[in-house]
Motif scaffolding. Sequence first.
Motif, PDB file in Angstrom:
ATOM      1  N   ASP A 211       0.832  -1.203   0.000  1.00  0.00           N
ATOM      2  CA  ASP A 211       0.000   0.000   0.000  1.00  0.00           C
ATOM      3  C   ASP A 211       0.866   1.253   0.000  1.00  0.00           C
ATOM      4  O   ASP A 211       0.595   2.211  -0.732  1.00  0.00           O
ATOM      5  CB  ASP A 211      -0.904  -0.020   1.236  1.00  0.00           C
ATOM      6  N   SER A 212       1.919   1.240   0.796  1.00  0.00           N
ATOM      7  CA  SER A 212       2.821   2.395   0.851  1.00  0.00           C
ATOM      8  C   SER A 212       3.530   2.602  -0.478  1.00  0.00           C
ATOM      9  O   SER A 212       3.653   3.743  -0.956  1.00  0.00           O
ATOM     10  CB  SER A 212       3.846   2.199   1.970  1.00  0.00           C
ATOM     11  N   GLN A 213       3.995   1.521  -1.075  1.00  0.00           N
ATOM     12  CA  GLN A 213       4.688   1.635  -2.355  1.00  0.00           C
ATOM     13  C   GLN A 213       3.764   2.178  -3.438  1.00  0.00           C
ATOM     14  O   GLN A 213       4.198   2.946  -4.304  1.00  0.00           O
ATOM     15  CB  GLN A 213       5.261   0.274  -2.752  1.00  0.00           C
ATOM     16  N   GLU A 214       2.495   1.801  -3.395  1.00  0.00           N
ATOM     17  CA  GLU A 214       1.520   2.328  -4.356  1.00  0.00           C
ATOM     18  C   GLU A 214       1.349   3.834  -4.174  1.00  0.00           C
ATOM     19  O   GLU A 214       1.341   4.599  -5.145  1.00  0.00           O
ATOM     20  CB  GLU A 214       0.176   1.628  -4.170  1.00  0.00           C
ATOM     21  N   ASN A 215       1.229   4.270  -2.912  1.00  0.00           N
ATOM     22  CA  ASN A 215       1.080   5.695  -2.642  1.00  0.00           C
ATOM     23  C   ASN A 215       2.337   6.473  -3.020  1.00  0.00           C
ATOM     24  O   ASN A 215       2.265   7.590  -3.536  1.00  0.00           O
ATOM     25  CB  ASN A 215       0.762   5.921  -1.159  1.00  0.00           C
ATOM     26  N   ILE A 216       3.480   5.875  -2.740  1.00  0.00           N
ATOM     27  CA  ILE A 216       4.748   6.529  -3.080  1.00  0.00           C
ATOM     28  C   ILE A 216       4.887   6.679  -4.591  1.00  0.00           C
ATOM     29  O   ILE A 216       5.344   7.709  -5.096  1.00  0.00           O
ATOM     30  CB  ILE A 216       5.925   5.726  -2.494  1.00  0.00           C
ATOM     31  N   ALA A 217       4.452   5.662  -5.317  1.00  0.00           N
ATOM     32  CA  ALA A 217       4.519   5.726  -6.779  1.00  0.00           C
ATOM     33  C   ALA A 217       3.652   6.852  -7.331  1.00  0.00           C
ATOM     34  O   ALA A 217       3.977   7.453  -8.363  1.00  0.00           O
ATOM     35  CB  ALA A 217       4.084   4.387  -7.374  1.00  0.00           C
ATOM     36  N   ASN A 218       2.561   7.167  -6.643  1.00  0.00           N
ATOM     37  CA  ASN A 218       1.672   8.240  -7.079  1.00  0.00           C
ATOM     38  C   ASN A 218       2.196   9.622  -6.693  1.00  0.00           C
ATOM     39  O   ASN A 218       1.636  10.633  -7.125  1.00  0.00           O
ATOM     40  CB  ASN A 218       0.280   8.055  -6.484  1.00  0.00           C
ATOM     41  N   ALA A 219       3.240   9.647  -5.853  1.00  0.00           N
ATOM     42  CA  ALA A 219       3.935  10.888  -5.471  1.00  0.00           C
ATOM     43  C   ALA A 219       3.082  11.848  -4.655  1.00  0.00           C
ATOM     44  O   ALA A 219       3.486  12.993  -4.448  1.00  0.00           O
ATOM     45  CB  ALA A 219       4.471  11.603  -6.721  1.00  0.00           C
ATOM     46  N   ASP A 220       1.906  11.415  -4.177  1.00  0.00           N
ATOM     47  CA  ASP A 220       1.079  12.307  -3.368  1.00  0.00           C
ATOM     48  C   ASP A 220       1.762  12.661  -2.051  1.00  0.00           C
ATOM     49  O   ASP A 220       1.609  13.761  -1.535  1.00  0.00           O
ATOM     50  CB  ASP A 220      -0.279  11.649  -3.068  1.00  0.00           C
ATOM     51  N   TRP A 221       2.509  11.727  -1.509  1.00  0.00           N
ATOM     52  CA  TRP A 221       3.147  11.959  -0.198  1.00  0.00           C
ATOM     53  C   TRP A 221       4.183  13.076  -0.257  1.00  0.00           C
ATOM     54  O   TRP A 221       4.382  13.788   0.717  1.00  0.00           O
ATOM     55  CB  TRP A 221       3.791  10.665   0.286  1.00  0.00           C
ATOM     56  N   ILE A 222       4.826  13.254  -1.442  1.00  0.00           N
ATOM     57  CA  ILE A 222       5.827  14.331  -1.581  1.00  0.00           C
ATOM     58  C   ILE A 222       5.136  15.701  -1.483  1.00  0.00           C
ATOM     59  O   ILE A 222       5.648  16.612  -0.855  1.00  0.00           O
ATOM     60  CB  ILE A 222       6.584  14.188  -2.905  1.00  0.00           C
ATOM     61  N   LYS A 223       3.953  15.792  -2.064  1.00  0.00           N
ATOM     62  CA  LYS A 223       3.198  17.036  -1.969  1.00  0.00           C
ATOM     63  C   LYS A 223       2.826  17.317  -0.525  1.00  0.00           C
ATOM     64  O   LYS A 223       2.851  18.466  -0.064  1.00  0.00           O
ATOM     65  CB  LYS A 223       1.923  16.946  -2.813  1.00  0.00           C
TER      66      LYS A 223
END
Length: 227
Positions: A211-223
């Motif tokens: 789940d974390s890797q999926e979110n990281i791939a979407n780059a939302d966490w960087i924002k």
Amino acid sequence: MQEPFSVLFSLGNLVAHYNGLTKIRGSIPAAYPLRRYYEMFAYFGIATWIFSAIFHTRDFRFTEQLDYFAAGAGVLYGMYYTPIRVFRLDRPTPRRRSFLRIWTVTCCALYAAHVTYLKLWRWNYTYNMAANVIVGLIQNSLWSYFSLKRWSATHRSWAIWPGIAVAWIMTVMGLELLDFPPLWGALDAHSLWHLGTIGPTILWYNFMVKDSQENIANADWIKDIKA
């Protein structure tokens, strides 16, 4: 050692949480906002099963209390971090931050009240069991909802793992209700309940990473970090 199989399976859960912590640290960047909540989940799990193993090794009032208080903390922390992931309360919006503060204080107060009641008012086995079951059912319901929603959005097989883990745990929980005389004087329903929680724990950490890797791939966490 009074209950060797319960000790053995408690240590099995301990290893599952320790390996899960290692997997989280090796697979999820330290800057990812949810990682600290997952690490705390592992710490609570490790503590829970350490005190479980101690209690089942030798049943004294002190070891029993440590076991119950650690287990209660672990279950309550599970309910604490569940809405943080399900509703992304880790994101730095003013409303989410306010709700997260309120939620944190509420959970701390609930745990303090729980320990105070058991320690200073009445050591109530029925209440303790009911409290843990109710808290567990709440978080299990949220994870079932999340699992369905996540699978509908991604159609990834790992998205249904929380639902599988919840169903697995609810099934083996029946062992706590359907007790039987210990086989060979050692293997009882409670020890099998401990055995039955190892598999879902392993599955859960695998889900956290996916789940974390999926979110990281979407780059939302960087924002979120920049915000």
